[in-house]
Write a protein that holds these residues in place. Structure first.
Motif, PDB file in Angstrom:
ATOM      1  N   TYR A 158      16.721  18.871  99.255  1.00 22.77           N
ATOM      2  CA  TYR A 158      17.894  18.780  98.375  1.00 22.77           C
ATOM      3  C   TYR A 158      19.122  18.930  99.256  1.00 22.77           C
ATOM      4  CZ  TYR A 158      21.458  20.108  94.978  1.00 22.77           C
ATOM      5  OH  TYR A 158      22.614  20.162  94.244  1.00 22.77           O
ATOM      6  N   SER A 159      20.052  17.972  99.148  1.00 20.92           N
ATOM      7  CA  SER A 159      21.265  17.991  99.968  1.00 20.92           C
ATOM      8  C   SER A 159      22.493  18.092  99.066  1.00 20.92           C
ATOM      9  CB  SER A 159      21.336  16.697 100.796  1.00 20.92           C
ATOM     10  OG  SER A 159      22.538  16.669 101.540  1.00 20.92           O
ATOM     11  N   GLY A 160      23.318  19.113  99.269  1.00 12.71           N
ATOM     12  CA  GLY A 160      24.537  19.244  98.459  1.00 12.71           C
ATOM     13  C   GLY A 160      24.847  20.675  98.091  1.00 12.71           C
ATOM     14  N   ASP A 161      25.270  20.871  96.845  1.00 16.24           N
ATOM     15  CA  ASP A 161      25.625  22.200  96.338  1.00 16.24           C
ATOM     16  C   ASP A 161      24.334  22.974  96.080  1.00 16.24           C
ATOM     17  OD1 ASP A 161      26.346  24.412  94.870  1.00 16.24           O
ATOM     18  OD2 ASP A 161      27.413  23.329  93.297  1.00 16.24           O
ATOM     19  N   GLY A 162      24.028  23.931  96.943  1.00 19.63           N
ATOM     20  CA  GLY A 162      22.732  24.595  96.897  1.00 19.63           C
ATOM     21  C   GLY A 162      22.626  25.732  95.908  1.00 19.63           C
ATOM     22  N   ARG A 163      23.720  26.005  95.140  1.00 20.94           N
ATOM     23  CA  ARG A 163      23.597  27.149  94.224  1.00 20.94           C
ATOM     24  C   ARG A 163      23.857  26.754  92.777  1.00 20.94           C
ATOM     25  NH1 ARG A 163      28.933  27.889  92.647  1.00 20.94           N
ATOM     26  NH2 ARG A 163      28.364  25.716  92.409  1.00 20.94           N
ATOM     27  N   ASN A 164      23.528  25.530  92.438  1.00 26.68           N
ATOM     28  CA  ASN A 164      23.617  25.177  91.016  1.00 26.68           C
ATOM     29  C   ASN A 164      22.225  25.239  90.377  1.00 26.68           C
ATOM     30  OD1 ASN A 164      22.259  22.756  91.542  1.00 26.68           O
ATOM     31  ND2 ASN A 164      24.086  21.502  91.500  1.00 26.68           N
ATOM     32  N   ASN A 165      22.179  24.996  89.059  1.00 28.14           N
ATOM     33  CA  ASN A 165      20.918  25.161  88.319  1.00 28.14           C
ATOM     34  C   ASN A 165      19.814  24.212  88.801  1.00 28.14           C
ATOM     35  OD1 ASN A 165      22.137  22.859  87.268  1.00 28.14           O
ATOM     36  ND2 ASN A 165      22.657  23.804  85.327  1.00 28.14           N
ATOM     37  N   VAL A 166      20.189  23.024  89.225  1.00 24.93           N
ATOM     38  CA  VAL A 166      19.178  22.059  89.675  1.00 24.93           C
ATOM     39  C   VAL A 166      18.583  22.501  91.014  1.00 24.93           C
ATOM     40  CG1 VAL A 166      18.831  19.675  90.505  1.00 24.93           C
ATOM     41  CG2 VAL A 166      20.043  20.099  88.357  1.00 24.93           C
ATOM     42  N   ALA A 167      19.440  22.933  91.940  1.00 28.82           N
ATOM     43  CA  ALA A 167      18.954  23.406  93.243  1.00 28.82           C
ATOM     44  C   ALA A 167      18.052  24.632  93.067  1.00 28.82           C
ATOM     45  CB  ALA A 167      20.124  23.728  94.164  1.00 28.82           C
ATOM     46  N   ASN A 168      18.484  25.586  92.243  1.00 30.27           N
ATOM     47  CA  ASN A 168      17.660  26.783  91.965  1.00 30.27           C
ATOM     48  C   ASN A 168      16.285  26.373  91.453  1.00 30.27           C
ATOM     49  OD1 ASN A 168      19.925  28.333  92.461  1.00 30.27           O
ATOM     50  ND2 ASN A 168      20.412  28.686  90.295  1.00 30.27           N
ATOM     51  N   SER A 169      16.294  25.461  90.473  1.00 27.76           N
ATOM     52  CA  SER A 169      15.057  25.073  89.797  1.00 27.76           C
ATOM     53  C   SER A 169      14.140  24.286  90.727  1.00 27.76           C
ATOM     54  CB  SER A 169      15.378  24.254  88.541  1.00 27.76           C
ATOM     55  OG  SER A 169      16.175  25.013  87.656  1.00 27.76           O
ATOM     56  N   LEU A 170      14.710  23.404  91.544  1.00 22.87           N
ATOM     57  CA  LEU A 170      13.903  22.623  92.496  1.00 22.87           C
ATOM     58  C   LEU A 170      13.243  23.543  93.516  1.00 22.87           C
ATOM     59  CD1 LEU A 170      16.252  19.604  93.291  1.00 22.87           C
ATOM     60  CD2 LEU A 170      13.991  19.436  92.244  1.00 22.87           C
ATOM     61  N   LEU A 171      14.005  24.487  94.013  1.00 23.43           N
ATOM     62  CA  LEU A 171      13.525  25.433  95.021  1.00 23.43           C
ATOM     63  C   LEU A 171      12.275  26.160  94.515  1.00 23.43           C
ATOM     64  CD1 LEU A 171      14.220  26.885  97.725  1.00 23.43           C
ATOM     65  CD2 LEU A 171      15.658  28.438  96.408  1.00 23.43           C
ATOM     66  N   VAL A 172      12.394  26.698  93.321  1.00 23.61           N
ATOM     67  CA  VAL A 172      11.313  27.507  92.749  1.00 23.61           C
ATOM     68  C   VAL A 172      10.133  26.634  92.320  1.00 23.61           C
ATOM     69  CG1 VAL A 172      10.735  29.023  90.812  1.00 23.61           C
ATOM     70  CG2 VAL A 172      12.862  29.377  92.081  1.00 23.61           C
ATOM     71  N   THR A 173      10.420  25.487  91.696  1.00 19.88           N
ATOM     72  CA  THR A 173       9.339  24.631  91.186  1.00 19.88           C
ATOM     73  C   THR A 173       8.530  24.008  92.321  1.00 19.88           C
ATOM     74  OG1 THR A 173      10.805  24.096  89.345  1.00 19.88           O
ATOM     75  CG2 THR A 173       8.793  22.803  89.530  1.00 19.88           C
ATOM     76  N   ALA A 174       9.218  23.528  93.348  1.00 18.26           N
ATOM     77  CA  ALA A 174       8.508  22.924  94.494  1.00 18.26           C
ATOM     78  C   ALA A 174       7.591  23.952  95.146  1.00 18.26           C
ATOM     79  CB  ALA A 174       9.523  22.394  95.510  1.00 18.26           C
ATOM     80  N   ALA A 175       8.107  25.174  95.354  1.00 17.06           N
ATOM     81  CA  ALA A 175       7.309  26.230  95.990  1.00 17.06           C
ATOM     82  C   ALA A 175       6.103  26.590  95.118  1.00 17.06           C
ATOM     83  CB  ALA A 175       8.179  27.456  96.240  1.00 17.06           C
TER      84      ALA A 175
END
Length: 335
Positions: A158-175
């Protein structure tokens, strides 16, 4: 009745097997839809769609999903609901829960959606808050599974604003699902530590890797999926100039994609500011001289771009979530 009556408020509400089930069920429902096979698991139900924040895809997806499942959706916009203004969240939840069979909520506060779920007595589905965007994730990872047929060994950046809801959710879901995940963002926009530590816990179990870096060039090497989102989230417009300057190096363009994997897709949760064909895009071009923001049109329109499939998959995945939690289906225990 494993899922029955459960709310879906954040990805961590469900375990790995349950999330995989929702993704696979969504793929199945997509096939039924394409083959015109009826699947009215919520026949006779009424579903309330509470939208404090406006939306195109989420509203459309919930409405069509409810109709396909045989339920009647009722849209209640910010002018129709009084959450916390004239009526407390818990009072609203009790009333709506007595009339409706399920509630969707899209708004700023995660605390509000949690409180609705605590008092409604019916399933509550989070259509987006400032913290989480869980329905987006089922559709996104459904798109990744359709493409790669697995999550193991898939590298998502994920490239961009790393502290929005989409980045949070991608981080956790992918892991959680076992995909390798990198958030490439300026240090000032790194995700909050609570999401990173949750992702790392999941990654230990699933065998995936979690990386947070400001070095986007090295981050995207051998990536299978590059995902980006708007630079300025709803309600943050006053940070515009600073955000544009900070995030320009994280723009997804042809040069950034030089070293991605041969098997590669681009993803975006939309809307995307890749041209000046919007009032917003025109204003940015006039004020900052930038005609393309988080992604260039060249990438957005390329054959590896999957944002429109991803958008369609929002509907199939939301249908899976509503049917699984409210359709009295037989679902084995997925521990």
């Amino acid at each position: 009745m494993h899922f029955q009556g459960k709310s879906f408020l954040k990805i961590s509400d469900f375990n790995k097997k349950e999330v995989e089930y929702l993704i696979d069920f969504a793929i199945h429902l997509k096939q039924l839809k394409k083959n015109n096979i009826s699947h009215t698991y919520l026949k006779g139900q009424n579903i309330a769609l509470l939208f404090e924040k406006s939306s195109t895809r989420t509203r459309a997806a919930f409405t069509v999903a409810a109709n396909d499942l045989g339920a009647a959706p009722e849209f209640l916009g910010s002018g129709d609901i009084q959450l916390g203004k004239k009526e407390s969240v818990s009072d609203t939840a009790k009333i709506l829960g007595s009339m409706f069979d399920g509630l969707e909520f899209r708004g700023a506060s995660q605390a509000v959606v949690e409180e609705l779920a605590a008092h409604a007595g019916v399933p509550v589905w989070n259509g987006l808050t400032d913290d989480w965007h869980p329905t987006q994730m089922i559709g996104d990872f459904m798109t990744i599974k359709e493409e790669f047929s697995t999550f193991n060994g898939v590298k998502l950046v994920y490239s961009g604003d790393g502290r929005n809801n989409v980045a949070n959710s991608l981080l956790v879901t992918a892991a959680l699902l076992g995909a390798d995940v990198t958030i490439a963002a300026p240090e000032s926009l790194f995700p909050e530590e609570s999401y990173v530590s949750l992702a790392k816990e999941y990654a230990k179990e699933s065998g995936s890797t979690v990386e947070i870096t400001s070095d986007v060039k090295s981050a995207v090497k051998d990536a299978n999926v590059i995902y980006t989102d708007v630079w300025v989230s709803m309600g943050e417009e006053e940070h515009f100039e600073e955000r544009v300057n900070t995030l320009l190096p994280y723009q997804v363009n042809k040069a950034l994609l030089a070293d991605v994997s041969e098997k590669f897709i681009f993803m975006h949760c939309l809307p995307a500011f890749h041209d000046t064909n919007t009032v917003y895009g025109k204003n940015v071009a006039e004020e900052f001289g930038i005609e393309e923001m988080e992604v260039t049109s060249e990438v957005f329109e390329a054959d590896y771009a999957r944002q429109f499939e991803q958008g369609e998959n929002r509907m199939h995945s939301i249908k899976a979530i509503m049917a699984a939690t409210n359709g009295n289906l037989f679902i084995p225990d997925l521990q």
